[in-house]
Each structure stands twice: as C-alpha cells, then as structure tokens.
Design a protein around this motif. Structure first.
Motif, short mmCIF file in Angstrom:
data_model
loop_
_atom_site.label_atom_id
_atom_site.label_comp_id
_atom_site.label_asym_id
_atom_site.label_seq_id
_atom_site.Cartn_x
_atom_site.Cartn_y
_atom_site.Cartn_z
N LEU A 42 0.95 -1.39 -0.12
CA LEU A 42 0.06 0.11 0.03
C LEU A 42 0.92 1.37 0.04
O LEU A 42 0.33 2.25 -0.58
CB LEU A 42 -0.86 0.03 1.29
CG LEU A 42 -1.84 -1.08 1.23
CD1 LEU A 42 -2.89 -1.17 2.54
CD2 LEU A 42 -2.89 -0.64 0.14
N MET A 43 1.91 1.36 0.86
CA MET A 43 2.89 2.49 0.71
C MET A 43 3.32 2.72 -0.57
O MET A 43 3.62 3.82 -1.07
CB MET A 43 3.97 2.04 1.81
CG MET A 43 3.34 2.38 3.20
SD MET A 43 4.59 1.89 4.59
CE MET A 43 5.82 3.14 4.44
N ALA B 73 3.73 5.70 -5.74
CA ALA B 73 3.62 5.85 -7.13
C ALA B 73 2.52 6.91 -7.59
O ALA B 73 2.76 7.40 -8.42
CB ALA B 73 3.12 4.30 -7.59
N ARG B 74 1.45 6.95 -6.92
CA ARG B 74 0.41 7.76 -7.14
C ARG B 74 1.09 9.29 -6.74
O ARG B 74 0.53 10.07 -7.40
CB ARG B 74 -0.65 7.60 -6.12
CG ARG B 74 -1.51 6.35 -6.71
CD ARG B 74 -2.47 6.18 -5.80
NE ARG B 74 -3.48 5.00 -6.26
CZ ARG B 74 -4.68 4.37 -5.58
NH1 ARG B 74 -5.00 5.05 -4.26
NH2 ARG B 74 -5.30 3.51 -5.93
N ALA B 75 1.81 9.43 -5.76
CA ALA B 75 2.20 10.79 -5.53
C ALA B 75 3.41 11.22 -6.50
O ALA B 75 3.45 12.52 -6.90
CB ALA B 75 2.90 10.79 -4.06
#
Length: 244
Positions: free
Chosen positions: A236-237, A242-244
C-alpha cells in the motif's frame, strides 16, 4: 474436500489461522503447564541422576522442536521454490526466530543437565556440536532475511540456505547413531524394543512435547499473520508513493 493449496491464498489463510491460532495457544498453555507441574513436582528423582533428570521436561521438547522447526522451514522453502506461494515463504521466515529460540533453550538446558552428569558445561560431542552449528544456521537464516530488501530474492536465498542447513538438522537428530563416541546419551524415546524410560516420566514428557508442538504452531501462525500484514502495508505504501 478442499485442497490444501487453497490456504496459500493469504485471505483464506488469515481466516483459518484467525481461529486456529488462539485454540492452539490455549491448548499449548494447558499441556505445557500440566506437563511441567506434573514432571517437576509429582515425579520421583532418578536413582542415578537425581532430581537433575527433571530438566528433561524442558530439554527434550525444546530439542525436538528445534529440529522439527527447521524441517518445517525446509518444506515451506521447497513449496516456495516450486510453487512460488508467498504464504509458505512467510511461514518459513516466521519459524526462523522460533526455531532459534528452541535451539538456544535446548543448548542451555543441555548444559545445565550435563554439568553435574559429565563434570563440564560443554563438550565437543557430535550431537552437541551439530546442535550448535544448527543454531548458527538459524542466526544466519534470520540475518539473511533482514539483509536483503527484495522479499522474493530474500525468500530464494534463504530457501537455499535452508536446504544446506538441513544437513545439520539431520545430524542433530541422528548424530548419536552416526558416531559411537561422545558423552551424549542415546535417544530418550524410541520406537525400538526395550524400555528406556518409565511411564512416570513418559506421560508428563509427552504432554510437554505436545504442548511445545502446539506452541510452535501458534507462534508460527501469529508470525505469518504479522508478515502478511507487513507485506500488505508495504504494498500500500509503494502504491501511494507511485500515485504521489
């Protein structure tokens, strides 16, 4: 009948272990407490070894689990290498510290038992030496998991180390049969004909052995559940980064 491989699925494993772990822990506590109290307080001293022999109720179950823990790690590692099931690799990882602790208990209790019998705390006896090497393999196994960042690579390398260490696990179990020299006595329990131990000692010892086995199961399940949760948290981290 459901296939055993279904529980390689983390979701199904978490569901099964969620109720199996506390049941195993409660049974283990009851068996170990009953066996130790019975063995230490309600058995007579041995005519040769005196009350010192009662350490058998800790030493033998711990030594048995030290070897069987490595056997379980070997099976789990082979499953990982062949089937690539992550739960099996995580179960092997969780078993490492437990097996190391059992091996250390066996070494310490063996020294305490051996000192009044042999007149020394340590002897380079085949079985003692192979047990010490097994303990070092446990430490190396734990260290290797910690040293490698990539989980799959760590699982591969520790599985190979487990295969090599299995030689010393086997020697720890059968060293007294391979070499006649050495101070360590033969197996306390055996399926071979002939009485090695009176039932006054066997009964509480069997309770302790069963209790240690269930304790190992409960601890491995707890450790594997923790490793699965940690793996999910890392995933999850990584996804959030990756999204950030």
């Amino acid at each position: 009948m459901a296939s055993l491989w279904e529980y390689a699925n983390p979701v199904k494993f978490m569901r099964l272990s969620g109720w199996l772990m506390p049941v195993s822990a409660l049974l283990a506590a009851g068996l170990i407490v009953t066996g130790l109290v019975w063995g230490f307080f309600f058995t007579e001293a041995d005519y040769r070894q005196g009350a010192t022999v009662k350490i058998i109720f800790l030493h033998v179950p711990a030594a048995l689990m030290a070897i069987n823990a490595w056997a379980m790690m070997l099976i789990a590692s082979l499953i990982w290498l062949v089937r690539r099931h992550h739960v099996s690799a995580l179960a092997a990882k969780a078993a490492g510290p437990i097996g190391a602790t059992m091996t250390l208990i066996a070494l310490i209790t063996g020294a305490i038992w051996g000192q009044p019998m042999w007149g020394t705390w340590w002897e380079w006896d085949p079985r003692l030496t192979s047990f010490l090497i097994l303990f070092l393999f446990y430490l190396g196994y734990i260290a290797l998991w910690s040293a490698i960042e990539d989980a799959d690579t760590a699982a591969d390398l520790t599985a190979i180390l487990c295969l090599v260490g299995s030689v010393f696990a086997a020697l720890s179990r059968y060293a007294a049969l391979f070499w006649n020299q050495g101070l360590h006595q033969g197996a306390s329990l055996s399926v071979a004909p002939g009485t090695r131990m009176d039932w006054a000692y066997k009964a509480p010892l069997y309770l302790c052995m069963a209790g240690f086995g269930l304790l190992f199961l409960a601890l491995v399940l707890a450790g594997t559940r923790t490793e699965i949760r940690a793996r999910r948290a890392r995933a999850l981290m990584t996804r959030e980064r990756a999204r950030a």
